[in-house]
Design a protein around this motif. Sequence first.
Motif, short mmCIF file in Angstrom:
data_model
loop_
_atom_site.label_atom_id
_atom_site.label_comp_id
_atom_site.label_asym_id
_atom_site.label_seq_id
_atom_site.Cartn_x
_atom_site.Cartn_y
_atom_site.Cartn_z
N VAL A 118 25.95 69.07 9.17
CA VAL A 118 26.37 69.22 10.57
C VAL A 118 27.80 69.72 10.59
N PRO A 119 28.13 70.69 11.47
CA PRO A 119 29.52 71.16 11.55
C PRO A 119 30.48 70.01 11.83
N LEU A 120 31.59 70.00 11.14
CA LEU A 120 32.61 68.97 11.33
C LEU A 120 33.05 68.88 12.79
N SER A 121 33.15 70.02 13.44
CA SER A 121 33.61 70.06 14.84
C SER A 121 32.67 69.32 15.79
N GLU A 122 31.40 69.16 15.38
CA GLU A 122 30.42 68.48 16.24
C GLU A 122 30.42 66.97 16.03
N ARG A 123 31.17 66.48 15.07
CA ARG A 123 31.20 65.05 14.79
C ARG A 123 32.60 64.45 14.86
N TYR A 124 33.61 65.18 14.40
CA TYR A 124 34.93 64.54 14.30
C TYR A 124 35.54 64.31 15.68
N THR A 125 35.98 63.09 15.88
CA THR A 125 36.73 62.70 17.09
C THR A 125 37.97 61.96 16.62
N GLN A 126 39.10 62.31 17.20
CA GLN A 126 40.37 61.69 16.81
C GLN A 126 40.31 60.18 17.02
N PRO A 127 40.46 59.38 15.95
CA PRO A 127 40.48 57.93 16.13
C PRO A 127 41.85 57.46 16.62
N LEU A 128 41.89 56.22 17.02
CA LEU A 128 43.15 55.60 17.42
C LEU A 128 43.91 55.21 16.17
N ILE A 129 45.12 55.76 15.99
CA ILE A 129 45.94 55.49 14.81
C ILE A 129 47.25 54.83 15.28
N LEU A 130 47.55 53.67 14.72
CA LEU A 130 48.80 52.96 15.04
C LEU A 130 49.73 53.02 13.84
N GLN A 131 51.03 53.05 14.11
CA GLN A 131 52.01 53.07 13.02
C GLN A 131 52.89 51.83 13.05
N ARG A 132 52.24 50.69 13.15
CA ARG A 132 52.98 49.43 13.07
C ARG A 132 52.02 48.31 12.68
N HIS A 133 52.58 47.26 12.12
CA HIS A 133 51.79 46.07 11.82
C HIS A 133 51.67 45.22 13.08
N ARG A 134 50.51 44.58 13.26
CA ARG A 134 50.36 43.66 14.39
C ARG A 134 50.47 42.22 13.91
N ASP A 135 50.97 41.35 14.78
CA ASP A 135 51.13 39.95 14.38
C ASP A 135 49.80 39.20 14.50
N GLN A 136 49.81 37.94 14.11
CA GLN A 136 48.58 37.15 14.07
C GLN A 136 47.92 37.04 15.44
N LYS A 137 48.71 36.85 16.47
CA LYS A 137 48.16 36.71 17.82
C LYS A 137 47.44 37.99 18.26
N GLU A 138 48.04 39.14 17.96
CA GLU A 138 47.42 40.41 18.32
C GLU A 138 46.12 40.62 17.55
N ARG A 139 46.12 40.27 16.26
CA ARG A 139 44.92 40.41 15.45
C ARG A 139 43.79 39.55 16.00
N GLU A 140 44.09 38.30 16.32
CA GLU A 140 43.06 37.40 16.86
C GLU A 140 42.51 37.93 18.18
N GLU A 141 43.39 38.51 18.98
CA GLU A 141 42.97 39.09 20.27
C GLU A 141 41.99 40.24 20.04
N GLU A 142 42.28 41.10 19.08
CA GLU A 142 41.41 42.23 18.78
C GLU A 142 40.05 41.78 18.23
N ILE A 143 40.07 40.76 17.38
CA ILE A 143 38.84 40.30 16.74
C ILE A 143 37.94 39.55 17.71
N SER A 144 38.54 38.77 18.61
CA SER A 144 37.78 37.86 19.47
C SER A 144 37.32 38.47 20.78
N SER A 145 38.03 39.46 21.30
CA SER A 145 37.66 40.02 22.59
C SER A 145 36.44 40.92 22.45
#
Length: 635
Positions: A100-127
């Motif tokens: 399949v052509p790459l252009s028909e599948r690739y979508t820019q993912p969300l990329i972050l350039q920082r570490h998240r703390d424990q509270k943020e991680r738990e929020e992402e995992i549990s919500s």
Amino acid sequence: MRDTLFLFVSNEDIVRSDAGLNVSAAAQSGSQITAPVLTNNTITGNVQFIHNTPSSTSNGPPSETTQTSSTRSVILKYKERICIEYQCVTEYNPLPCEQVPLSERYTQPLILQRHRDQKEREEEISSSGESFQKVLSARSSDDSVHLNSLFDPDGHGIRPSAVILQGNSGNGKSFTVQKIMMDWASGDLYKERFDVVFHLKCKEINRICGIKSLVEILSCSCSLTSDQISQVLQHSPEKMLFIIDGFDELRLTQDINDMSPHTDLLQKAPAEVILCDLLRGRILPESFLLVTSRSTATDTLSKLLKGPQRFSEIMGFSEKGVEEYFQKFFKNEELFGKAYTLVKENETLTTACSIPVVCWIICTAIKERLKTDADVTSGLETTTSIYVDFVCTLLKHHCQDSSQSIPTLLRSLGQLAERGMLEQQVLLDEKSVKETVSDPAGNPFLCKILCKRGIDLETMFSFMHLSFQEFFTALYYVLLDEEESQLFPTDKESNDFYNCCSRFSAVVQFAFGLLNKDVRRTLEKHGLFVHSETQTHLKEWILKMGQNIHTYSCKQLFYFHCLYELHEEDFVKKAMETWKIIDACGEVISRTDCWVLLYCSQCCQCIEELNLFGCRLSPENFRMILPVHHKFKKI
């Protein structure tokens, strides 16, 4: 190995000296040139240096080298080859020669350039569902970056020499690397920044036997010959990028601290040793690095990698990314609308779709339904079947080298998941994880997280999301025999339906989904067999609960979801044979709930009344249950 220097004294006479010796060179009689003198590594006089090894292997600043037309030609042909090789993707279930052509599948993912703390991680995992998308949206608006800015200077003006791109299994790391390679070769990315980009896959490096030089290793992974690679590597290493994909998959047979250093492009050693020297900056120190890895290996990588470093993490798809992926997959606007709406209304799948591979699995399942002229609005496969497909995909592509058997691996994950559920923990301490899972660092279903505890760093693990922890807990229970299973009450224990299921509702739904015949057939291919006693016990339990459920109207929808996940029509008819009223009074009815109501109502033999009083039911959702409205004497 010492450099040999050439001192040009006149047009004809050359004095050759080994660096480090005290040497004096006299000019030819009659020459107007002052003789150069080399004493204690200090040279005076007119002199030009020529190195006898490929340029820029030293730690000094790179010399300005004019790019020859020959090198430009080699790089141009290399780019053309990259464009051909990287323009298509091979999906997880290809037919021979199917791409399949790459252009028909690739979508820019969300990329972050920082570490998240424990509270943020738990929020992402549990919500989940809408709240999960709000969390991702908040991260996206604050910290997200594009591929073209990975090597940009930070707020202090520091440009990284090495970028770590971390991400969970199935989150699109390798896909993103392919996109970078394709866009660079096409002139759409890093055009002014990097003249040459090399791509090394750690899976392939593991298969290289014997001792090799960096030149030989690169020749195994790209279309250039060793001579062409040597020629290219001598050209502007400060404009060269090496992409190392899948560091977590690299088999290190030596301790990284005990490896002998190698600084020469032609020096030979085991492939993993040469790669580590490249990562350390011992070879081509002026070059740039982009290294992808799962979180389980990031701490090892950061200790090994040269600086300045920058940390980035692929979070998966944002809500906008999921929508864009579906649009590209289906192309047809009408089909896209139907498919995307199906997922949007299912809270569990909405959350799971942040993982690109899950998006692909769901889109593929819907596409197959369309091929058979099935009514796509009648519902997806069960949620459990989507999770089973995802787990099997990772088992096939990320667990081939595991020292454990697949059943042992999954049972240990299930035991770990159960412990977390019982203790209401989504972040699990390293000691508990290692007691249960033999190789957590190599497990594609676990994420490694470093949490600050005062001045210390504590290593924690988690599943990709709470829903996967719930899934593995359910898998653990159905693989146990009746005596081992503790989730469902026996006749000797309380049969209080509400109290038993309030905390484990998702686990129970997954458990019934795992009893489905097609799902069991898929599990059996991996050596996983659901105990017949467990099947019998679960079905008896749900039948007994159904007899008393009328006193718990708020749990009727949950009961229907269990039957829907089981998806065995004969059994559902038996479970619903005495039902005369379905009471969803005051419930918020989603589109998924409407599929479930439709399915279970079709299996009712003597149903008379459907109570939707106080439900926030949209006209579109109500239309979904119209096919069974004739069965009810009263709505």
